[in-house]
Structure formats: structure tokens, C-alpha cells
Scaffold this motif. Structure first.
Motif, PDB file in Angstrom:
ATOM      1  N   GLU A  77       0.910  -1.263  -0.129  1.00  0.00           N
ATOM      2  CA  GLU A  77       0.175   0.042   0.173  1.00  0.00           C
ATOM      3  C   GLU A  77       0.749   1.277   0.032  1.00  0.00           C
ATOM      4  O   GLU A  77       0.652   2.164  -0.946  1.00  0.00           O
ATOM      5  CB  GLU A  77      -1.115   0.053   1.247  1.00  0.00           C
ATOM      6  CG  GLU A  77      -1.815   1.067   1.077  1.00  0.00           C
ATOM      7  CD  GLU A  77      -2.997   0.991   2.344  1.00  0.00           C
ATOM      8  OE1 GLU A  77      -3.767   1.951   2.360  1.00  0.00           O
ATOM      9  OE2 GLU A  77      -2.858   0.150   3.265  1.00  0.00           O
ATOM     10  N   GLY A  80       2.392   1.707  -3.354  1.00  0.00           N
ATOM     11  CA  GLY A  80       1.615   2.362  -4.415  1.00  0.00           C
ATOM     12  C   GLY A  80       1.424   3.924  -4.143  1.00  0.00           C
ATOM     13  O   GLY A  80       1.627   4.582  -5.152  1.00  0.00           O
ATOM     14  N   ASP A  84       2.630   6.491  -6.859  1.00  0.00           N
ATOM     15  CA  ASP A  84       1.876   7.476  -7.469  1.00  0.00           C
ATOM     16  C   ASP A  84       2.217   8.894  -7.447  1.00  0.00           C
ATOM     17  O   ASP A  84       1.989   9.742  -8.352  1.00  0.00           O
ATOM     18  CB  ASP A  84       0.307   7.316  -6.634  1.00  0.00           C
ATOM     19  CG  ASP A  84      -0.685   6.669  -7.414  1.00  0.00           C
ATOM     20  OD1 ASP A  84      -0.536   6.397  -8.771  1.00  0.00           O
ATOM     21  OD2 ASP A  84      -1.873   6.226  -6.955  1.00  0.00           O
ATOM     22  N   HIS A 141      -1.443  -2.505  -7.533  1.00  0.00           N
ATOM     23  CA  HIS A 141      -1.365  -1.201  -7.349  1.00  0.00           C
ATOM     24  C   HIS A 141       0.180  -0.942  -7.610  1.00  0.00           C
ATOM     25  O   HIS A 141       0.654   0.094  -8.060  1.00  0.00           O
ATOM     26  CB  HIS A 141      -1.761  -0.687  -5.830  1.00  0.00           C
ATOM     27  CG  HIS A 141      -3.184  -0.835  -5.976  1.00  0.00           C
ATOM     28  ND1 HIS A 141      -4.054  -0.114  -6.403  1.00  0.00           N
ATOM     29  CD2 HIS A 141      -3.813  -1.857  -5.194  1.00  0.00           C
ATOM     30  CE1 HIS A 141      -5.339  -0.503  -6.189  1.00  0.00           C
ATOM     31  NE2 HIS A 141      -5.320  -1.637  -5.364  1.00  0.00           N
ATOM     32  N   TRP A 144       1.189  -1.843 -11.762  1.00  0.00           N
ATOM     33  CA  TRP A 144       0.592  -0.938 -12.499  1.00  0.00           C
ATOM     34  C   TRP A 144       1.211   0.521 -12.307  1.00  0.00           C
ATOM     35  O   TRP A 144       1.433   0.968 -13.570  1.00  0.00           O
ATOM     36  CB  TRP A 144      -0.916  -1.057 -12.240  1.00  0.00           C
ATOM     37  CG  TRP A 144      -1.759  -0.038 -13.367  1.00  0.00           C
ATOM     38  CD1 TRP A 144      -1.662   0.101 -14.731  1.00  0.00           C
ATOM     39  CD2 TRP A 144      -2.630   1.040 -13.039  1.00  0.00           C
ATOM     40  NE1 TRP A 144      -2.610   0.893 -14.997  1.00  0.00           N
ATOM     41  CE2 TRP A 144      -3.229   1.613 -14.261  1.00  0.00           C
ATOM     42  CE3 TRP A 144      -3.276   1.539 -11.679  1.00  0.00           C
ATOM     43  CZ2 TRP A 144      -4.165   2.522 -14.152  1.00  0.00           C
ATOM     44  CZ3 TRP A 144      -4.253   2.476 -11.694  1.00  0.00           C
ATOM     45  CH2 TRP A 144      -4.546   3.040 -12.986  1.00  0.00           C
ATOM     46  N   ARG A 145       1.082   0.977 -11.116  1.00  0.00           N
ATOM     47  CA  ARG A 145       1.878   2.283 -11.146  1.00  0.00           C
ATOM     48  C   ARG A 145       3.344   2.277 -11.371  1.00  0.00           C
ATOM     49  O   ARG A 145       3.862   3.251 -11.956  1.00  0.00           O
ATOM     50  CB  ARG A 145       1.573   2.879  -9.487  1.00  0.00           C
ATOM     51  CG  ARG A 145       0.165   2.984  -9.264  1.00  0.00           C
ATOM     52  CD  ARG A 145      -0.035   2.975  -7.813  1.00  0.00           C
ATOM     53  NE  ARG A 145      -1.523   3.293  -7.601  1.00  0.00           N
ATOM     54  CZ  ARG A 145      -2.136   3.247  -6.532  1.00  0.00           C
ATOM     55  NH1 ARG A 145      -1.608   2.740  -5.252  1.00  0.00           N
ATOM     56  NH2 ARG A 145      -3.537   3.540  -6.293  1.00  0.00           N
TER      57      ARG A 145
END
Length: 753
Positions: A77, A80, A84, A141, A144-145
């Protein structure tokens, strides 16, 4: 926003902290917190502020975020959130186009800011390596990020990032794993990432290809519906183009892996061609480009020939021809299909023969070549389509003597069928139509039917045209030169000059037919003479001048026995140049005296032959009145007669040129008296003209020396071969043998590699 204040602590009432202060406290919390939850909350708060306070976050938080990526690898988490945030500070918002200058300036600042933070990020190569390592994480997450962040870094600083990825252990392999991800979002964004990664980098392209990229990409294209698929198919095709274009190693790997055969289903478009979506047009356009990459004329001849053979054997060429003759195909797809078929058949005898046999589904059936030529000479058709047909015709006739003979045969009197339209009739009609583009296209197409083919050049001399009722027919050669002397469009003249240059090159009989009309050579000489001294030459006129010069050189160098003609013509042309140069008052007397000496020299040379001219003229007319067969036999069987005739023609031409020169001289002497008042201007103009003249003369002399040297080398080699008892083959056989040897050498080199 409560978690922000919880992370930074409560502020005294009435005191609102600035963005920079808030971000600094959040960064301190990230650096000092021992609990993972506290760090996670702080990073999440920084992420929420990263778009509004991009500069502050990029400046103060980047190092803290990179440490999070290294130290908190177990918490997906927080990883991610960190990815981001980094994405937000290096990426500019490209979704909306700026509408006014203020927004344009703001967008530029955003782009500059993104480039600044990107440079800072990749300044430490280990950051890219760290990012590649994170892509192994299966969590959605994180992976993909990470893909999105690496993609935007490549867009901003492609070459530096490529270099880092290339030297990173298993770097490219980790990225190739994205194509195997079962989650379509990651797979699709992985395609975009690989597109950026493979741009212009041959080494990375090779690694990606050997990581089984071709197999996987073709599978995705099939799964997504081939040409009927969506944007994912387009992305796969773009990646394939990156991997294959200008990369001979990958092209060979693609061919050896039998992937050409797997392209055939792409072009099975079906009978109902009424509904073509914009995406389908885009997909099919890219698919056609991929075929062209494999058979491009810039590739090595051996590789191209091998791909052409595979495309015929698997039925790909046949499928393309089906699209070519289908109805309802969009104009841009039809144009690209014509270009693709052109390069699939270019120089391939088997493919050219097949193309010649293709018929359009009409009643009665018409050859595909005829249908295409009908479009080429139709002024209502789009320009790019007409040019594509001309290119197709050129490729069909490239090194195809059989095809050239078939085209020329449709123009000969014994083979003309009045009940059907032939290729030759279409070309002839286009050659003399009112549309200048049709004139040019038809002339260039007909020139390709004669290229390096002496037999067809001689055959085409038999073609006669009925210009009007009650008048005798005129030869195609003469009608072409007649149009040149008329007030035709420049494009028409250029096309006809290209045709005539090709026609008479290395064809003595065609030269004699051309010289039979005494108006031809003076006209071309006048055309050359006029444009040489035009102060402002347009681009088109420059091409016309080039072809006119080439035209005269071809005539003069047809036979070594005409060397004297070339010498007397060069001298005469030099005198013409001096006559044209505007003299100043100061130098007018000396120039005129010098001109008189040269004229007298030429006149003396001419007088030594004047006693024979009348008799030679009568003999010339007797020889030239004969039929084409007689002229051909005379040219081939009696070299002495031909040499004498050429010398006599040269003398007559020289006499006419000297007479014209004398008239020019007299006119010039009359005008000298009025030149005094403008001496300074004329002197400047003279200097410019002389400089241009010297440059042009030097270029002509260089070209002529090269031509003479080449001719001498060829003649010497032929004599050596004859002395050794070798049979001298014609140029086409030698070209074919050289091509075959080149192919063998290239295949050996590829095997060595």
C-alpha cells in the motif's frame, strides 16, 4: 483531509499553514516515524498534495519517497502511494489541449517542471534499477503504477532511460513479463511501455524480439480480433513496427520464425466491405506497413527476395490482390494496398507473373493492370492513388523483360484489339490527354516499359498514331517531340523528356529516327540554351534543363564514331555562351574580336566539308526514306554507311548552328553602340553570368568525363573478355548474375553472424 492534520498535528486556531510548511512536516514525519502506519499516512497525505503543490513535493519529498521504495518493500500500500506521488511530479497533464496563450505558457512550464524532476530521478541510475525490481511485484497497485511511472520517464528522457535499462540485469526481461500478465490493464499499459522502450534502439529491439515478443504480440492480435480489433491491436502493431523497421536482424528472425505466414489472416476482410470503422482502417493500414517493412527496397536484395517468396507461397500476395480488386474499400486503404503489392512483386519474377494474371471481377473480366491504369489516367481520381498506381506499374516492370514486352506489344499494329481496352492504349491515351498529370504519369510509365530493354525500344518505333482525319499517321516518337515544341504544360514536357531520354539511350536506331526530323535537335538545343541563361529558374524548369542536357548527351554519345560531333558541338556551345554573355563598354571590342576569331575557325572547318554536303544530303534522304526494317538492317549491317551518315548529319547541324550564331553576332554588334550608358550594371551582370556559366560548365565536363571513362572501361573489359575467349553476355544477364552472387554473399554473411 483529516488524515493530513492527524499526520502533521493540530495547528493553533487562526493560523493556516502554507503548502510548503505542510509538506515539510509530512516529510519529517516520513523520515522520523518508526511505525509503518504513520509513514503510510504521511506518504498518502503527500500524494494528495502532489498535484497542487508539485514543485514543493518534487523538491522536498523525492528523496524520502525513494527511501520508502527501498525500505518498505513488504507493504504494497505504501509502495503504491509513493509510486503515485512520483508519477504526479514527473508527469505533465496531457489530457487537455491549451486553448489560449496563457494556458500554453502554463503547459510549457508544466513540461519543463516534469523534465527537471525526471532528470533528477534518473540522475541516479539505481533509481531505474529499483523501479525495474518493483515491477516483479505481483500486487496490482505496485505493478501498474510502476509501469506508468517508467513509461512517463521514457517519454521525457528516452535515450538515458534506455541506456540504464539496457545494462540492468534482466531489465528487458522483466518488462517483457508484462505481456504475460492476465490483467488486461497491466498488459495494455505494458505495450505502451515497450513502445517507448524500443524507439530507435536496435540493441533493445533485438533483446525484445528474442524474448519471444513476436509470438506473444501475434497471439494478442488474434485474441483481440485482428483487423476488427480495438486500440490494443493498434498498440501491438505499433510495437511490431518498432521492432522490425530498419532492423535486418529482427526481420530475418521474423521470417525464419514463419511469422510471415501468420500475417495472412489479417487481410481476410470478407465480402462485405461497406462498414469500415476508423479503428479498422487504422489497424489495416498498420498491417500493410508491416508487410512493406519486410519487402522494402532499402532492405538487402537477398532478404527481400526471400520474404517475397514466402508471401507468395503462403498466399499473402493473393490475399492482397483480392483486396486490391474488391469493392467498397476505403481510398486510403486501397492506396496503401497498391503500394504494398508493388513492393511484394518488385523484382520477383514469380510474383510479377502472378500479378499479370490477376483479373478484376468484372464482366467481361479485365486484367488488374488495365483496371489500375484506368485509375492512373483518370483526372478525377485522388492524386496519391494515381501516384500509387504508377509506382505499382514501375515495380511490375522492374527487371521484368517479359512484362515489358507484353506492355509494348499492346501498342503494336498487329496486336491491337479494338474491342477491348489494353494497357498500351491507356498509356497512349494518357500521354496525349488534356490533363498534364496524366501526360506525366503515362510518359513515366511508358519509360519503365523501355528501361534497359533495347528490343522494346526498337519495337516501339513501329507505333503509328492517327493525329487527324485526312493526314498521314505520325510515329509515337515524332508525336512526342512535336508536343515538346508546342506550348504544353511544364509537367507534360518533363514527362516527355524523361520518356525520350530513356527511349533513345543506348538505342542507335531510335537516335536515327529522332535525327531524321531536322527540327528536333535544334529545338532541344534551343530549349537548353534558353533556360541556361534565365536568371530565375523555377524548380520545374531546372528539371527540364537537366533532362534536356542529358538528352543531348545521350544523342551525342550513342556511338564512339560521333566523338568529333561532340567536339564541334562543344566548341559551338562555348561560342554561344560567349555571345550570350552581356559585354561591358570597356570589354566589348576585345570580346567581339575574340568572337570573330572563333567564328572564322568554325567557318573554315565548315568550308572544308561544304563541297560534299549536297551529295551527302541526297544520300541521307535516300537512306531515311526506307521502312523501319530497312533502317534497322542498314544500321546493324553496314557500320561504315552509318558512320558516314552520322558525320554528314553532324556537318549539316553544324552549318545550321554556325549560321544562327553569325546572325546572333550581327545583332549583337548592332546593339553594342547603345551599351555605354549602362556599363557598370552590365559588368556586374556579366560577372554573375560568367560565374554561373563556369559552374555549369564544370558540372557538364565532370559528367562527360565520367561517361567517357565508363564507356572506355566497358569497351576495354569487353576486348579482354574476347581475347580470353569468353562469351560476352548482355547487360541484363550480367545484372541478374551479379544479383544472384550478391544474394549468396549476403546469405553467407548472415550464416556467419
Amino acid at each position: 483531509m483529516n488524515y493530513i492534520w492527524e499526520a502533521v498535528g493540530r495547528q493553533p486556531p487562526g493560523q493556516q499553514p502554507s503548502g510548503a510548511e505542510t509538506i515539510q512536516k509530512l516529510c519529517d514525519r516520513v523520515a522520523s516515524s518508526t511505525l509503518l502506519e504513520d509513514r503510510r499516512d504521511a506518504v498518502r497525505a503527500i500524494k494528495s498534495l502532489s498535484k497542487k503543490y508539485r514543485v514543493e513535493v518534487g523538491t522536498m519529498a523525492m528523496d524520502h519517497l525513494l527511501r520508502i521504495l527501498q525500505s518498505d518493500r513488504t507493504d504494497t500500500e505504501i509502495l503504491g502511494y509513493a509510486l503515485d506521488t512520483l508519477y504526479n511530479i514527473v508527469c505533465s497533464d496531457e489530457e487537455e489541449e491549451p486553448e489560449d496563450s496563457e494556458e500554453e505558457n502554463q503547459q510549457k512550464q508544466e513540461d519543463d517542471l516534469g523534465a527537471r524532476f525526471t532528470e533528477e530521478f534518473i540522475g541516479e541510475p539505481d533509481n531505474i534499477t529499483l523501479l525495474l525490481t518493483l515491477l516483479e511485484e505481483f500486487d496490482f497497485h505496485v505493478r501498474w503504477r510502476g509501469v506508468k511511472l517508467l513509461t512517463v520517464l521514457l517519454k521525457s528522457q528516452c535515450a538515458p532511460v534506455q541506456s540504464i535499462v539496457l545494462v540492468s540485469p534482466m531489465g528487458v526481461s522483466r518488462l517483457m513479463d508484462l505481456l504475460a500478465d492476465s490483467r488486461e490493464v497491466i498488459r495494455n499499459d505494458g505495450l505502451l511501455l515497450l513502445q517507448q522502450l524500443t524507439k530507435g534502439n536496435t540493441a533493445i529491439q533485438k533483446i525484445v524480439a528474442f524474448e519471444n515478443a513476436f509470438e506473444r504480440l501475434l497471439e494478442i492480435i488474434t485474441e483481440e480480433g485482428s483487423s476488427d480489433g480495438g486500440i490494443v491491436v493498434e498498440d501491438c502493431l505499433l510495437l511490431l513496427l518498432n521492432l522490425l523497421k530498419n532492423n535486418s536482424s529482427n526481420q530475418n528472425f521474423f521470417k525464419e520464425g514463419s511469422y510471415i505466414q501468420k500475417m495472412k489472416p489479417w487481410f481476410e476482410v470478407g465480402d462485405d466491405n461497406s462498414g469500415w470503422s476508423a479503428q479498422k482502417v487504422t489497424n489495416l493500414h498498420l498491417m500493410l506497413q508491416l508487410v512493406r517493412v519486410m519487402v522494402s527496397p532499402v532492405n538487402s536484395p537477398g532478404a527481400t527476395a526471400s520474404c517475397q517468396k514466402a508471401m507468395f507461397q503462403c498466399g499473402l500476395l493473393q490475399q492482397l490482390c483480392t483486396i486490391l480488386m474488391a469493392t467498397g474499400v476505403p481510398a486510403d486503404i486501397l492506396t496503401e494496398t497498391i503500394n504494398t503489392v508493388s513492393e511484394v512483386i518488385r523484382g520477383s519474377e514469380v510474383n510479377q507473373d502472378y500479378f499479370a494474371s490477376v483479373n478484376a471481377p468484372s464482366n467481361p473480366p479485365r486484367p488488374a493492370i488495365v483496371v489500375l491504369l484506368m485509375s492512373m489516367v483518370n483526372e478525377r481520381q485522388p492524386f496519391v492513388l494515381r501516384c500509387a498506381v504508377l509506382y505499382c506499374f514501375q515495380c511490375f516492370l522492374y527487371k521484368n523483360h517479359k512484362g515489358q514486352g507484353e506492355i509494348v506489344a499492346t501498342l503494336l499494329p498487329s496486336t491491337i484489339d479494338a474491342s477491348s481496352m489494353s494497357a498500351g492504349q491507356l498509356l497512349c491515351g494518357g500521354l496525349f490527354s488534356a490533363d498534364s498529370l496524366s501526360n506525366w504519369c503515362a510518359a513515366v510509365a511508358l519509360a519503365h516499359a523501355l528501361q534497359d530493354n533495347l528490343t522494346q525500344k526498337e519495337q516501339l518505333l513501329r507505333v503509328q498514331l492517327a493525329t487527324s482525319l485526312g493526314k498521314p499517321p505520325v510515329s509515337l516518337l515524332q508525336q512526342s517531340t512535336n508536343i515538346l515544341s508546342q506550348g504544353s504544360h511544364v509537367q507534360t514536357k518533363v514527362g516527355l523528356l524523361m520518356l525520350l531520354c530513356t527511349w533513345i539511350s543506348n538505342c542507335p536506331i531510335a537516335v536515327m529516327h529522332f535525327l531524321h526530323n531536322q527540327d528536333n535537335v535544334p529545338f532541344v538545343s534551343f530549349y537548353l540554351h534558353t533556360h541556361t541563361y534565365t536568371h530565375t529558374l523555377s524548380h520545374t524548369h531546372t528539371h527540364s534543363l537537366t533532362h534536356a542536357q542529358t538528352f543531348l548527351i545521350i544523342i551525342i554519345f550513342q556511338d564512339s564514331q560521333m566523338n568529333r560531333t561532340w567536339y564541334i558541338w562543344k566548341c559551338l556551345f562555348g561560342v554561344q555562351q560567349k555571345a550570350e554573355a552581356t559585354p561591358s563598354a570597356e570589354g566589348s571590342t576585345s570580346d567581339a574580336t575574340e568572337l570573330q576569331k572563333e567564328v572564322e575557325l568554325l567557318r573554315a572547318q565548315l568550308q572544308s566539308q561544304s563541297a560534299e554536303i549536297a551529295q551527302l544530303q541526297r544520300e541521307k534522304h535516300q537512306l531515311l526514306r526506307g521502312s523501319d526494317t530497312t533502317v534497322s538492317a542498314a544500321a546493324a549491317g553496314d557500320d561504315a554507311v552509318r558512320s558516314e551518315l552520322e558525320s554528314r548529319l553532324s556537318a549539316q547541324t553544324l552549318k545550321e548552328q554556325v549560321q544562327a550564331l553569325l546572325e546572333s553576332k550581327e545583332l549583337m554588334e548592332k546593339e553594342l553602340s547603345s551599351a555605354t550608358s549602362s556599363a557598370a550594371i552590365m559588368q556586374t551582370e556579366k560577372s554573375k553570368l560568367q560565374q554561373e556559366l563556369q559552374e555549369s560548365k564544370k558540372e557538364q565536363d565532370d559528367l562527360l568525363m565520367l561517361l567517357a571513362d565508363q564507356d572506355q572501361k566497358i569497351l576495354s573489359l569487353k576486348h579482354r573478355l574476347e581475347d580470353l575467349g569468353e562469351t560476352i553476355e548482355d547487360e541484363d544477364d550480367l545484372d541478374a548474375r551479379d544479383q544472384f552472387d550478391d544474394d549468396d554473399d549476403e546469405e553467407e554473411e548472415e550464416c556467419d553472424e
